[in-house]
Design a protein around this motif. Structure first.
Motif, mmCIF file in Angstrom:
data_model
loop_
_atom_site.group_PDB
_atom_site.id
_atom_site.type_symbol
_atom_site.label_atom_id
_atom_site.label_comp_id
_atom_site.label_asym_id
_atom_site.label_seq_id
_atom_site.Cartn_x
_atom_site.Cartn_y
_atom_site.Cartn_z
ATOM 1 N N TRP A 76 6.912 34.000 63.997
ATOM 2 C CA TRP A 76 5.651 33.366 63.579
ATOM 3 C C TRP A 76 5.548 33.361 62.053
ATOM 4 C CZ3 TRP A 76 1.435 30.797 65.443
ATOM 5 C CH2 TRP A 76 0.291 30.781 64.640
ATOM 6 N N GLU A 77 5.799 34.546 61.468
ATOM 7 C CA GLU A 77 5.707 34.667 60.009
ATOM 8 C C GLU A 77 6.759 33.785 59.339
ATOM 9 O OE1 GLU A 77 3.319 35.861 58.565
ATOM 10 O OE2 GLU A 77 2.594 37.738 59.380
ATOM 11 N N ARG A 78 7.947 33.743 59.926
ATOM 12 C CA ARG A 78 9.034 32.945 59.335
ATOM 13 C C ARG A 78 8.674 31.463 59.308
ATOM 14 N NH1 ARG A 78 14.765 33.906 58.929
ATOM 15 N NH2 ARG A 78 15.853 31.961 58.561
ATOM 16 N N TYR A 79 8.149 30.970 60.429
ATOM 17 C CA TYR A 79 7.829 29.543 60.488
ATOM 18 C C TYR A 79 6.579 29.199 59.664
ATOM 19 C CZ TYR A 79 11.617 28.604 63.676
ATOM 20 O OH TYR A 79 12.863 28.462 64.196
ATOM 21 N N HIS A 80 5.821 30.215 59.271
ATOM 22 C CA HIS A 80 4.682 29.969 58.385
ATOM 23 C C HIS A 80 5.039 30.289 56.935
ATOM 24 C CE1 HIS A 80 2.578 29.731 62.194
ATOM 25 N NE2 HIS A 80 1.634 29.097 61.556
ATOM 26 N N GLY A 81 6.333 30.527 56.694
ATOM 27 C CA GLY A 81 6.802 30.761 55.323
ATOM 28 C C GLY A 81 6.442 32.112 54.761
ATOM 29 N N ASN A 82 6.074 33.056 55.631
ATOM 30 C CA ASN A 82 5.702 34.387 55.142
ATOM 31 C C ASN A 82 6.741 35.419 55.575
ATOM 32 O OD1 ASN A 82 3.220 33.291 54.338
ATOM 33 N ND2 ASN A 82 2.407 33.576 56.395
ATOM 34 N N ALA A 83 6.708 36.557 54.880
ATOM 35 C CA ALA A 83 7.535 37.683 55.308
ATOM 36 C C ALA A 83 6.664 38.598 56.163
ATOM 37 C CB ALA A 83 8.056 38.443 54.105
#
Lengths: 147, 240
Positions: A32-39
């Motif tokens: 989820w975080e990856r696809y939202h550009g977050n770590a």
């Protein structure tokens, strides 16, 4: 009183199902975080961001977290289905998980030089599921021998 | 379950893992220069938009008459410097450099990779005489590879220089010459002095703001634009 093997098999499968659900939660969060550009939020230092941003967090563009998520869904399915074939599939998938986790831990220590606590948690979970799948196969083998 | 079945499953698992690791290794080495060259070409219009029409003298961007000077110490392989070049630095340029209030100068140093970061610093300094250091630097920072891999090869540096409009025949001897080396080590020493005087560690990006009424004001990382606003107001006597 004899040892109730089917009850033990059930308990082992429930244990594996619970662990698979935790694994699904962890990998789904990372994805989820990856696809939202977050770590992912890392409680112990910034290792998660370094690992997540590294080249090694994907295999030819496919995120390792996605492979993990699919593996945990398969392990959940194997835990819910009784029988030898499901036990063997659980053994296969969890062995894959253990081997890949070992490779990824090596990369974290010696290539990326950062530790991601989610990856460590997943490695521990999949190792326990692997041990449970061996126990499950042993119980089923004894059942087959007794039958 | 027979022993043969279990052994077959173990072998199958080892094969699958071997294939996945093999794919990962193979794609790593095939992330070629052309991948970066394409990214640089695609990003050039954005970089041009940030820098277009602003005078460049060597490594300094901005009107030479500006009273405030900003120095940016950066490492070509530092991911935070990459992040800074996407939002913060363009905002500083549009607010304070384009308007003639400040100049901003690049000082490439090394905090990540003792080989590739240093080589990239030499390459960057070698673009300064042609007035293309800012284009070259922003193209690389905005299109970085993974800091844990050796992505910043000489071929990638050359691709960035070409995209930035650098004359490669003139650039190559400067890149390989002793002058940029001396310039680089002078910067490294100054970086050490500037950070230790401010009580900071040698991290990048580090910004140093100087002006007629004060300075140096030193800060690090991705700061809000208001940090620059306050620093510039302070060093210019509250007139910025």
């Amino acid at each position: 009183m004899g040892w109730d093997r089917s009850a033990s098999d059930f308990r082992v499968r429930i244990g594996a199902a619970v662990l698979a659900l935790v694994g699904i939660g962890i990998t789904a969060y990372i994805l989820w975080e990856r696809y939202h550009g977050n770590a992912p939020v890392c409680a112990l230092g910034g290792g998660c961001e370094t690992v997540q941003r590294s080249y090694w967090s994907a295999v030819d563009g496919v995120p390792v977290a996605l492979l993990g998520l699919l593996a945990y869904i398969a392990l959940l399915g194997c835990a819910l289905v009784p029988g030898q074939l499901a036990a063997l599939a659980s053994f296969f998938v969890s062995l894959l998980g253990v081997l890949l986790s070992a490779w990824l831990s090596y990369l974290e220590l010696f290539q990326i030089h950062a530790i991601c606590e989610y990856c460590v948690s997943s490695a521990v979970i999949v190792t326990i599921v692997f041990i449970l799948s061996i126990v499950r196969m042993m119980l089923l083998n004894r059942d087959a021998g007794a039958g | 379950m027979s022993r043969k079945t279990i052994i077959a499953v173990i072998v199958a698992a080892l094969v699958v893992v071997g294939v996945l690791i093999g794919i990962q290794q193979a794609t790593k080495s095939s992330t070629s220069t052309s991948t970066y060259a394409k990214a640089f070409t695609a990003d050039l219009p954005n970089v041009d938009q940030i820098l277009n029409g602003i005078p460049q003298n060597g490594r300094v961007l901005g009107n030479p008459k500006a009273k405030v000077s900003i120095i940016e110490y950066m490492d070509y392989k530092c991911p935070i410097c990459g992040d800074a070049s996407k939002v913060l630095v363009p905002s500083v340029i549009s607010t304070y450099v384009r308007t003639g209030i400040a100049t901003i100068a690049l000082r490439p140093v090394e905090v990540i990779d003792p080989v590739q970061s240093v080589n990239a610093a030499f390459a960057g300094l070698a673009t300064a005489p042609q007035g293309r250091m800012w284009e070259f630097t922003e193209l690389i920072l905005r299109n970085q590879g993974d800091e844990t891999t050796s992505w910043l090869t000489s071929a990638v540096l050359t691709a960035a220089a070409k995209t930035a409009g650098v004359n490669i025949a003139q650039w190559t001897p400067v890149f390989n010459g002793k002058a940029v080396e001396a310039e680089y080590f002078a910067d490294v020493n100054q970086f050490s002095t500037d950070t230790s005087d401010a009580g900071l560690s040698e991290a990048t990006p580090t910004f140093v703001v100087n002006g007629p009424k004060g300075g140096p004001i030193v800060f690090q990382g991705i700061v809000p634009l208001s940090t620059f606003t306050k620093a510039i107001a302070t060093v210019s006597g509250g007139t910025a």
